[in-house]
Design an enzyme around this catalytic site. Structure first.
Site, PDB file in Angstrom:
ATOM      1  N   GLN A   1       3.091  10.033   0.765  1.00  0.00           N
ATOM      2  CA  GLN A   1       4.382   9.350   0.930  1.00  0.00           C
ATOM      3  C   GLN A   1       5.342   9.634  -0.228  1.00  0.00           C
ATOM      4  O   GLN A   1       6.542   9.420  -0.091  1.00  0.00           O
ATOM      5  CB  GLN A   1       4.187   7.842   1.084  1.00  0.00           C
ATOM      6  CG  GLN A   1       3.467   7.448   2.371  1.00  0.00           C
ATOM      7  CD  GLN A   1       3.324   5.947   2.470  1.00  0.00           C
ATOM      8  OE1 GLN A   1       2.342   5.380   2.000  1.00  0.00           O
ATOM      9  NE2 GLN A   1       4.311   5.291   3.040  1.00  0.00           N
TER      10      GLN A   1
ATOM     11  N   GLY B   1       0.836  -1.198   0.000  1.00  0.00           N
ATOM     12  CA  GLY B   1       0.000   0.000   0.000  1.00  0.00           C
ATOM     13  C   GLY B   1       0.864   1.239   0.000  1.00  0.00           C
ATOM     14  O   GLY B   1       2.018   1.200   0.435  1.00  0.00           O
TER      15      GLY B   1
ATOM     16  N   LEU C   1       6.356   1.823   4.291  1.00  0.00           N
ATOM     17  CA  LEU C   1       7.474   2.198   3.424  1.00  0.00           C
ATOM     18  C   LEU C   1       8.113   3.512   3.879  1.00  0.00           C
ATOM     19  O   LEU C   1       9.291   3.748   3.601  1.00  0.00           O
ATOM     20  CB  LEU C   1       6.997   2.325   1.970  1.00  0.00           C
ATOM     21  CG  LEU C   1       6.550   1.012   1.301  1.00  0.00           C
ATOM     22  CD1 LEU C   1       5.991   1.291  -0.087  1.00  0.00           C
ATOM     23  CD2 LEU C   1       7.694   0.010   1.234  1.00  0.00           C
TER      24      LEU C   1
ATOM     25  N   HIS D   1      -2.753   7.546   6.607  1.00  0.00           N
ATOM     26  CA  HIS D   1      -1.751   8.451   6.000  1.00  0.00           C
ATOM     27  C   HIS D   1      -2.414   9.730   5.490  1.00  0.00           C
ATOM     28  O   HIS D   1      -1.831  10.812   5.584  1.00  0.00           O
ATOM     29  CB  HIS D   1      -1.044   7.775   4.822  1.00  0.00           C
ATOM     30  CG  HIS D   1       0.117   6.908   5.201  1.00  0.00           C
ATOM     31  ND1 HIS D   1       1.223   7.394   5.850  1.00  0.00           N
ATOM     32  CD2 HIS D   1       0.352   5.579   5.000  1.00  0.00           C
ATOM     33  CE1 HIS D   1       2.098   6.400   6.036  1.00  0.00           C
ATOM     34  NE2 HIS D   1       1.586   5.286   5.533  1.00  0.00           N
TER      35      HIS D   1
HETATM   36 NI    NI Z   1       2.438   3.388   5.531  1.00  0.00          NI
END
Ligand code: NI
Length: 174
Positions: A51, A46, A97, A142
């Protein structure tokens, strides 16, 4: 095809709520393609737009990412929202990540119903269970500026923050 750089703490963008997408256009679709490329390359299951440094409410997910023996299950969600969550909870070992080298258990609702806009701007709604339920909640977090480490105990958060500081120092000196 473009693999984007994934940001990490202490980048302040990760703590900020993302903006809702006003219009699903070619720029948004291009960003989603880059997000898939970046997620599959990592590999991860995901990724949220923030990000890759784009604070827009967009997430991608494929729980079969990195598993060549399984059919892909890609989802791209614009302005995703949890509209229902089960009372029963599940605990899962999560990673991110944007938070390298940290894995820990987080408890979340076991099932969630999510509403979002697809890449054509159509409204979709679906119930997610199992790993997809965990992943979609992690990614929607997020878009609200929440990292999974925010759920950890104070002791574990302090350990995590030490790692963040150490890594930031290493990046500065390398
Ligand atoms: Ni994450």
């Amino acid at each position: 095809m473009a693999i984007r750089k994934i940001i990490t703490p202490p980048n302040p963008l990760l703590k900020q709520p993302s903006l809702k997408v006003q219009e699903v256009d070619d720029n948004i679709r291009a960003l989603i393609r880059d997000m898939f490329d970046t997620m599959y390359a990592a590999p991860g299951i995901g990724l949220a737009a923030v990000q890759v440094g784009e604070p827009l409410s967009i997430i991608v997910m494929d729980i079969h990412s990195g598993d060549k023996d399984k059919e892909p299950r890609p989802y791209a969600m614009i302005n995703p929202e949890v509209v229902w969550a089960s009372d029963n909870k599940v605990t899962y070992q999560e990673g991110c990540l944007s938070v390298p080298d940290v894995y820990d258990e987080v408890e979340r609702p076991a099932e969630v119903k999510v509403r979002w806009l697809d890449e054509q701007g159509n409204e979709r709604e679906q119930l997610f269970t199992g790993l997809e339920a965990v992943c979609v909640q992690h990614e929607i977090d997020h878009t609200k500026g929440i990292l999974f480490v925010d759920y950890l105990s104070r002791l574990k958060r302090e350990r995590y923050l030490k790692k963040v500081i150490k890594r930031a120092q290493q990046e500065m000196t390398s």
